[in-house]
Design a protein around this motif. Structure first.
Motif, short mmCIF file in Angstrom:
data_model
loop_
_atom_site.label_atom_id
_atom_site.label_comp_id
_atom_site.label_asym_id
_atom_site.label_seq_id
_atom_site.Cartn_x
_atom_site.Cartn_y
_atom_site.Cartn_z
N ASN A 54 0.85 -1.20 0.00
CA ASN A 54 0.00 0.00 0.00
C ASN A 54 0.88 1.25 0.00
OD1 ASN A 54 -3.08 -0.84 0.59
ND2 ASN A 54 -1.69 -2.22 1.70
N GLN A 92 -0.01 -0.15 12.70
CA GLN A 92 -0.55 -1.40 12.15
C GLN A 92 -1.90 -1.75 12.79
OE1 GLN A 92 2.30 -4.55 11.18
NE2 GLN A 92 1.10 -5.92 12.48
N ASP A 93 -2.00 -1.59 14.10
CA ASP A 93 -3.26 -1.88 14.80
C ASP A 93 -4.38 -0.96 14.32
OD1 ASP A 93 -1.99 -3.86 16.20
OD2 ASP A 93 -1.73 -2.68 18.03
N GLY A 96 -5.72 -1.70 10.86
CA GLY A 96 -6.48 -2.94 10.75
C GLY A 96 -7.94 -2.73 10.42
N ALA A 97 -8.46 -1.56 10.77
CA ALA A 97 -9.87 -1.27 10.48
C ALA A 97 -10.10 -0.95 9.00
CB ALA A 97 -10.34 -0.10 11.33
N TYR A 98 -9.01 -0.67 8.28
CA TYR A 98 -9.14 -0.27 6.87
C TYR A 98 -8.41 -1.21 5.90
CZ TYR A 98 -10.10 4.05 9.46
OH TYR A 98 -10.59 4.97 10.34
N VAL A 99 -7.32 -1.80 6.36
CA VAL A 99 -6.48 -2.62 5.48
C VAL A 99 -6.37 -4.02 6.07
CG1 VAL A 99 -4.21 -2.88 4.43
CG2 VAL A 99 -5.17 -0.59 4.77
N ARG A 100 -6.67 -5.00 5.26
CA ARG A 100 -6.60 -6.39 5.72
C ARG A 100 -5.14 -6.83 5.80
NH1 ARG A 100 -9.57 -11.57 2.79
NH2 ARG A 100 -8.96 -13.16 4.36
N ASP A 101 -4.80 -7.47 6.93
CA ASP A 101 -3.43 -7.97 7.15
C ASP A 101 -2.38 -6.89 6.89
OD1 ASP A 101 -4.43 -10.52 7.74
OD2 ASP A 101 -4.41 -11.10 5.62
N ALA A 102 -2.61 -5.72 7.45
CA ALA A 102 -1.66 -4.62 7.27
C ALA A 102 -0.31 -4.98 7.90
CB ALA A 102 -2.20 -3.34 7.90
N GLN A 103 0.75 -4.71 7.15
CA GLN A 103 2.11 -4.93 7.66
C GLN A 103 2.86 -3.60 7.55
OE1 GLN A 103 4.16 -8.43 6.21
NE2 GLN A 103 2.22 -9.45 5.74
#
Length: 204
Positions: A54, A92-93, A96-103
């Motif tokens: 992203n 990252q936390d 999580g509400a917007y991006v799946r499996d955010a790294q």
């Protein structure tokens, strides 16, 4: 006879203990520099926040005077006084509400806030005493070369590395002549922020 031997042994142990506590140089290696992840981010440090896959959410920006960074979707995140890993986990936390499996990774690209305290200084019988910014992986040799090397009046094998730890400081032997002439890197220690390297002059 046995009592006299015991007394001599006891006196010798006291003498050795006194020498050990007299502030003389130690031949042991200094403690390793703190890893970059232990660095606490400060105001005006340049920080890169990268979100895997992203790039539109990734930013590079200085920490504001209020100690915060503004991250897309997330908004303001407290960065000042925290480690890069802690900030990355926070972003990252929240992502999580917007991006799946955010790294998320957070990297310091410029250390501005602690730049003065983080400098490495080389003094004594060098061609140009210097105060240089610390760089990860920097060694004693790197710092001495940045000072132009030693002068003809130097006593390189009596050099020392001074490192502060808490409220105390410790000096470590550096056999600079062995490093420069023989390629012996056993005392070419990695330096840490705030270290001072001293090269004394020869005793005439």
């Amino acid at each position: 006879m046995r009592a006299a031997s015991a007394l001599r042994a006891f006196c010798l142990s006291l003498l050795l203990a006194g020498c050990a506590s007299s502030g003389n140089l130690t031949s042991g290696a200094p403690p390793a520099p703190a890893p970059a992840d232990d660095y606490l981010i400060g105001v005006d440090d340049m920080v890169q926040v990268s979100v895997w896959r992203n790039p539109e959410l990734s930013i590079t920006a200085p920490v504001r005077p209020d100690g915060k960074l503004s991250v897309p979707l997330v908004g303001d995140v407290v960065a000042g006084g925290r480690t890069p890993d802690a900030v990355a986990k926070d972003v990252q936390d929240k992502l999580g509400a917007y991006v799946r499996d955010a790294q998320v990774t957070v990297i310091l690209t410029e250390l501005r806030s602690h730049e003065y305290l983080s400098r490495v200084r080389v003094t004594g019988a060098v061609r140009q005493p210097v105060s240089i910014p610390y760089r990860q992986g920097m060694t004693v040799l790197d710092a001495v070369l940045a000072a132009g090397g030693v002068t003809e009046f130097a006593s390189p094998d009596r050099s020392s590395l001074h490192r502060k730890s808490g409220n105390s400081a410790q000096a470590y032997e550096v056999q600079l002549d062995h490093i420069l002439k023989n390629g012996d890197l056993s005392t070419n220690y990695k330096v840490a922020p705030g270290d001072v390297i001293t090269v004394p002059e020869r005793v005439l």
